[in-house]
Every structure is written in structure tokens, then in C-alpha cells.
Motif scaffolding. Structure first.
Motif, short mmCIF file in Angstrom:
data_model
loop_
_atom_site.label_atom_id
_atom_site.label_comp_id
_atom_site.label_asym_id
_atom_site.label_seq_id
_atom_site.Cartn_x
_atom_site.Cartn_y
_atom_site.Cartn_z
N LEU A 47 113.75 -60.80 130.33
CA LEU A 47 113.58 -59.90 129.18
C LEU A 47 112.84 -60.60 128.05
O LEU A 47 111.89 -60.05 127.47
N VAL A 48 113.23 -61.83 127.74
CA VAL A 48 112.55 -62.60 126.69
C VAL A 48 111.09 -62.82 127.06
O VAL A 48 110.18 -62.64 126.23
N SER A 49 110.85 -63.18 128.30
CA SER A 49 109.48 -63.44 128.76
C SER A 49 108.63 -62.17 128.69
O SER A 49 107.45 -62.22 128.30
N GLY A 50 109.22 -61.04 129.05
CA GLY A 50 108.48 -59.79 129.00
C GLY A 50 108.03 -59.44 127.59
O GLY A 50 106.87 -59.05 127.38
N TYR A 51 108.92 -59.60 126.63
CA TYR A 51 108.55 -59.30 125.24
C TYR A 51 107.57 -60.33 124.69
O TYR A 51 106.71 -59.98 123.87
N PHE A 52 107.68 -61.57 125.13
CA PHE A 52 106.71 -62.58 124.68
C PHE A 52 105.31 -62.23 125.19
O PHE A 52 104.34 -62.29 124.43
N VAL A 53 105.21 -61.84 126.45
CA VAL A 53 103.92 -61.44 127.00
C VAL A 53 103.40 -60.20 126.27
O VAL A 53 102.19 -60.10 125.97
N TYR A 54 104.30 -59.26 126.00
CA TYR A 54 103.90 -58.02 125.30
C TYR A 54 103.32 -58.32 123.92
O TYR A 54 102.24 -57.82 123.57
N LEU A 55 104.00 -59.13 123.14
CA LEU A 55 103.52 -59.46 121.80
C LEU A 55 102.25 -60.29 121.87
O LEU A 55 101.34 -60.13 121.03
N CYS A 56 102.16 -61.17 122.85
CA CYS A 56 100.93 -61.95 123.02
C CYS A 56 99.76 -61.03 123.38
O CYS A 56 98.61 -61.24 122.94
N ALA A 57 100.03 -60.01 124.18
CA ALA A 57 98.97 -59.06 124.53
C ALA A 57 98.48 -58.33 123.28
O ALA A 57 97.26 -58.17 123.08
N TRP A 58 99.42 -57.92 122.42
CA TRP A 58 99.01 -57.26 121.18
C TRP A 58 98.26 -58.25 120.27
O TRP A 58 97.27 -57.88 119.64
N GLY A 59 98.74 -59.47 120.21
CA GLY A 59 98.03 -60.48 119.41
C GLY A 59 96.62 -60.69 119.92
O GLY A 59 95.66 -60.82 119.12
N ALA A 60 96.44 -60.71 121.24
CA ALA A 60 95.11 -60.88 121.81
C ALA A 60 94.22 -59.68 121.52
O ALA A 60 93.01 -59.82 121.25
N ILE A 61 94.79 -58.48 121.56
CA ILE A 61 94.02 -57.27 121.24
C ILE A 61 93.56 -57.31 119.79
O ILE A 61 92.40 -56.99 119.47
N VAL A 62 94.46 -57.71 118.90
CA VAL A 62 94.11 -57.81 117.47
C VAL A 62 93.00 -58.83 117.26
O VAL A 62 92.02 -58.58 116.53
N LEU A 63 93.14 -59.98 117.88
CA LEU A 63 92.13 -61.03 117.71
C LEU A 63 90.79 -60.60 118.31
O LEU A 63 89.72 -60.87 117.73
N ALA A 64 90.82 -59.92 119.45
CA ALA A 64 89.58 -59.45 120.07
C ALA A 64 88.85 -58.48 119.15
O ALA A 64 87.61 -58.56 119.00
N ALA A 65 89.58 -57.57 118.51
CA ALA A 65 88.95 -56.63 117.58
C ALA A 65 88.33 -57.35 116.40
O ALA A 65 87.23 -57.01 115.94
N SER A 66 89.02 -58.40 115.90
CA SER A 66 88.49 -59.15 114.75
C SER A 66 87.23 -59.93 115.12
O SER A 66 86.35 -60.12 114.28
N VAL A 67 87.15 -60.38 116.37
CA VAL A 67 85.96 -61.12 116.80
C VAL A 67 84.78 -60.18 117.02
O VAL A 67 83.65 -60.48 116.63
N ILE A 68 85.04 -59.02 117.63
CA ILE A 68 83.95 -58.13 118.03
C ILE A 68 83.40 -57.32 116.86
O ILE A 68 82.18 -57.19 116.70
N LEU A 69 84.29 -56.78 116.04
CA LEU A 69 83.85 -55.88 114.97
C LEU A 69 83.33 -56.65 113.77
O LEU A 69 83.72 -57.80 113.54
#
Length: 478
Positions: free
Chosen positions: A211-233
Motif C-alpha cells: 500500500l505504501v509503495s503504491g501511493y509512493f509510485v502514484y505521487l511520483c507519477a503526479w510529480g513527474a507529470i507536473v515536472l514534464a509540463a513545466s519543462v515542455i510548456l
């Protein structure tokens, strides 16, 4: 200190200077702490109450005085589903499915006592759980923190300086990612504490860690999405707008679309409609309270032939008990058929809903979260099946007592007077046929196996977002 660490430290310095960022982090922290405390206390109280009620129900059943066995069939019994330890983080379907069932002869009752009391006691906090905050609010906090990670460097002119000094876009992206990762790590601490506490209450380490690992991956995925948008836009307002829309789409719009799509794809008839059809078939089976019902003529002929008797009065067993047992078995087959059909339809709807995790990481983590916590639909269905097995076993055991320990003539004359009624009673020791019922979550490996698809989808989201970041960072230009 490496360049990546210096970039991450500088991000923290800027965040701490921003009143908006600090205020957002404080609000999320307070909500998380308040909701966690309320949910933990409520679930602990419910677990204790339901276990006590289960024990009390068994003691009450065993303590019944001498009676006619069929009266005990209708007296019935209760089965309770206590919340598992991880329900303090993820209550799952518990609030809407009900947690106890009244078990009696001739019918299958639905689960009762959905969590409306908690909604009244906790007001708006009843809809909030630690899991929902992790699923919805923490990604929004990451958007507030990270939507301008790269854009700030562009706007301030430091990006040109760093590139001129030979720093690559990839290193800059890694520094920003490290800053976001440290935020995620901090907010994982409450979940780790809850998981550790659940283990002290008997939860499996495998389930808690997953459960902890799943939420860590989930938040990391959102963090990566946020960072990707900041790099591209190229503009801060565009980055914020795109990320807010992505959050609304993933956390609010897609789940609603998934619910509507699963309901439209799998048409599950309502309870009233199903009951009307089932009652029509039930009448064909005969009335188990009427041993002279024409539906039992064939059974009567078979039993008379089996015992070499000419009339039911000559049988060494009580014909009325035989009819009660046969009728209960046939009726249970009918009821189980409808129950299994309903549960299969619900499970199919759930599987369609889970497929929308490909379009929304929020759906993927919510499905994995419920499964790993042992509060998903599959666990509720198992509770229905196990409680039905308990019901059928004790009812049939009482019917067997009715057939073998109560004389037929005494039975049919039990309503003549008080003395006849007393002679038609059996000793209360017979009530010990009831089995002890203690419901718990599935083994951890079974829960992890069921959650593997959703966890795999989360990993896929993370890998895709990371890939986009690296491709975009390698092409960073002024």
C-alpha cells in the motif's frame, strides 16, 4: 555538494519564501492530520463494536431456552464484518455496502447498517478519508509547488546562465525532480506511520508495504507529470492551466465517466425487479411450512420407498423436518443463483471501472488501495458468501434435529395445548450447532495479486512521465 542537490535546495528555499506555497502545504497537512485522527478513531471503535456484537450474538443464540427447532430457524443470527486494520486509511466500500447481515431460514437478507451514523457525527469530514486526500489533494499540492519549476528559470534568466556554464537540461530536471521527491517523501511519513500501526494490529507487512509503495509510485507519477509540463510548456499560466485541467480530468471527470460507462455496459437489475422474478420461481418450489404441499409429492414417495413405509406416520423420522430440510436446500440453490448473478454483474462493472485507470492514475490507485486494504468489492462479496454458508449450515442442522429428534405426531399436535407445545421442544444444547464466525481480510498475497494490474498501470504512468521528462529536458533551449 553536487549540482543536482544545489538545485533542489534552491527550490526549497524559494518554496519556503512563498506564502501561497506554505499556506497550501499547511492546509493539506492540517486536513490530513485531522482526517487521519478521526478515521483511525472511528474505525477502531467500529472494529471493537462489531467484534463484541458478533460474540454477543453467538452467546444470545446459544442461551436460548428449550424450543421447537423451527422456531430457532426463524429466531436467526447475525454476522458482522469488522473493518480490517488498513481500513483506518482506506475505508473503501464499507460505508455503502453495510457491515452486518441478519441470517434466518428461507431467505437471504441484504447487508445492513451502512455508515450513515459516521456521516452525521463527522459532518463534511465523513466524505474525507486519508486515502482520498492522498489521491486528490496531494497531487494538487504538487501542481502548486511544481508547475513553474522550469519556467521560473526561464523567466528569471538563470536558465541561460546555467546552459552557458555547461549545465545540461537533464541535470536541471534531476535537481527539480529531487526537490519534488523530497516533498513526496515528507508526505509519505503519515502513511508509513498508519501502515506501521496497522501491522501492530495484525496486518500483514506485505499488504502494508504494498500500500505504501503504491501511493509512493502514484505521487511520483503526479510529480513527474507536473515536472514534464513545466519543462515542455513556455508560460507559467499555461502550465498551471494545463495541470489543473489534467487534475480535474483524472481525479473528477474520468471517475464519473467510468461509473457511467460501467453501469451502461453492464445492466444490473434493481433489487425490487430481481425479487419479483425470484418470488415467482420460489412459489414453484413449494411451501416448506406445509408438508402436504403438492410440490413435495415426489419427495414423499421417494422417502416412503427408502424406509419401506406406507404412510408418513410410519416413518422413523419426522416428515415435517424432512420437508423443511429439502425445501431449504432447494430454495438456497435458487437464492444463491440470483445472488451469484448479481455479484458477477457487480464484479464485471468493477472491472470495467478499473480499466479506466489507463486514462487516470487516480482510478488506478483507488482500486489498488481498496484491494490492498481489504475493503474492496471482492472482499464484501466474500463476506456475503461466507455468511450465507453460515446461515445454511445452522438452518440445515436445526432442520436435521427437527427430522431426527422430534416425533412426527408430537410435532403436528404441538398447537393443541400448552403441554403439547412443551413436548414439541428440544433441549437447548442442540443450539450448539451454530459455528463461530470471525470474518477477516484475504491473505496478503491474494490481495497483492488482485491489485497487481492496478499497480502495474501506476508504474506505467510513472515510466511514461519520466520518459517524457528526459526527452524534453535533453532538448531544452532558450
Amino acid at each position: 555538494m553536487s549540482t543536482i542537490s544545489r538545485i533542489a535546495r534552491e527550490e526549497w528555499r524559494l518554496w519556503l519564501r512563498s506564502k501561497v506555497v506554505v499556506a497550501a502545504a499547511v492546509i493539506v497537512t492540517v486536513l490530513l492530520a485531522t482526517t487521519s485522527i478521526l478515521t483511525i478513531n472511528r474505525v477502531a471503535e467500529e472494529q471493537s463494536q462489531r467484534l463484541e456484537q458478533q460474540v454477543a450474538a453467538e452467546k444470545t443464540f446459544f442461551a436460548q431456552p428449550d424450543r421447537h427447532p423451527h422456531r430457532m430457524v426463524h429466531y436467526g443470527h447475525y454476522a458482522f464484518r469488522p473493518p480490517p486494520p488498513l481500513a483506518m486509511f482506506e475505508p473503501g466500500v464499507d460505508a455503502v455496502t453495510g457491515q452486518s447481515i441478519f441470517l434466518e431460514g428461507h431467505r437471504q437478507n441484504t447487508a445492513m447498517f451502512a455508515d450513515t451514523k459516521a456521516a452525521a457525527d463527522l459532518g463534511g469530514f465523513a466524505a474525507l478519508t486519508p486515502a482520498s486526500l492522498y489521491q486528490i489533494l496531494l497531487p494538487l499540492l504538487l501542481i502548486v509547488l511544481g508547475h513553474a519549476l522550469f519556467l521560473r528559470e526561464r523567466e528569471s534568466g538563470t536558465l541561460a546562465v546555467m546552459l552557458a556554464q555547461g549545465q545540461s537540461g537533464t541535470k536541471l530536471a534531476l535537481g527539480k525532480a529531487l526537490a519534488l521527491l523530497s516533498v513526496i517523501a515528507i508526505f509519505m511519513i503519515p502513511l508509513i506511520a498508519v501502515a506501521a500501526y496497522s501491522m501492530s494490529l495484525g496486518e500483514s507487512g506485505l499488504a502494508a508495504l504494498s500500500l505504501v509503495s503504491g501511493y509512493f509510485v502514484y505521487l511520483c507519477a503526479w510529480g513527474a507529470i507536473v515536472l514534464a509540463a513545466s519543462v515542455i510548456l513556455k508560460q507559467r499560466s499555461v502550465s498551471l492551466g494545463v495541470l489543473i485541467f489534467a487534475w480535474l480530468f483524472a481525479a473528477l471527470i474520468v471517475p464519473r465517466l467510468a461509473i457511467n460507462a460501467s453501469s451502461a455496459a453492464i445492466d444490473a437489475p434493481g433489487k425490487i425487479e430481481s425479487d419479483l422474478v425470484m418470488l415467482a420461481e420460489q412459489r414453484k418450489l413449494g411451501d416448506g411450512h406445509n408438508a402436504a404441499d403438492p410440490a413435495f409429492q415426489r419427495l414423499q414417495a421417494e422417502v416412503l420407498e427408502q424406509y419401506g413405509a406406507d404412510t408418513i406416520e410410519e416413518l422413523p423420522i419426522n416428515w415435517r423436518g424432512v420437508v423443511a430440510s429439502y425445501s431449504e436446500a432447494e430454495l438456497t440453490k435458487l437464492l444463491n443463483g440470483y445472488a451469484e448473478n448479481r455479484m458477477n454483474l457487480e464484479a464485471s462493472q468493477s472491472r470495467i471501472f478499473d480499466l479506466f485507470g489507463l486514462a487516470s492514475p487516480t482510478i488506478a490507485i483507488s482500486s489498488a488501495s481498496r484491494t490492498l486494504a481489504g475493503t474492496d468489492l471482492a472482499t464484501h462479496h466474500r463476506f456475503l458468501r461466507e455468511s450465507e454458508t453460515l446461515r445454511f449450515n445452522f438452518v440445515q442442522s436445526l432442520n436435521e434435529i427437527h427430522a431426527n429428534e422430534l416425533d412426527y405426531e408430537t410435532d403436528i399436535n404441538r398447537n393443541n395445548d400448552a403441554a403439547s407445545s412443551q413436548r414439541a421442544q428440544v433441549n437447548s444444547e442442540a443450539w450448539q450447532v451454530l459455528d463461530e464466525f470471525r470474518f477477516g481480510p484475504d491473505p496478503a498475497n491474494a490481495r497483492v495479486s488482485r491489485a497487481s494490474l492496478s499497480l502495474g498501470v501506476l508504474v506505467g504512468w510513472l515510466l511514461i512521465a519520466i520518459g517524457v521528462i528526459f526527452m524534453a529536458a535533453r532538448r531544452v533551449r532558450l
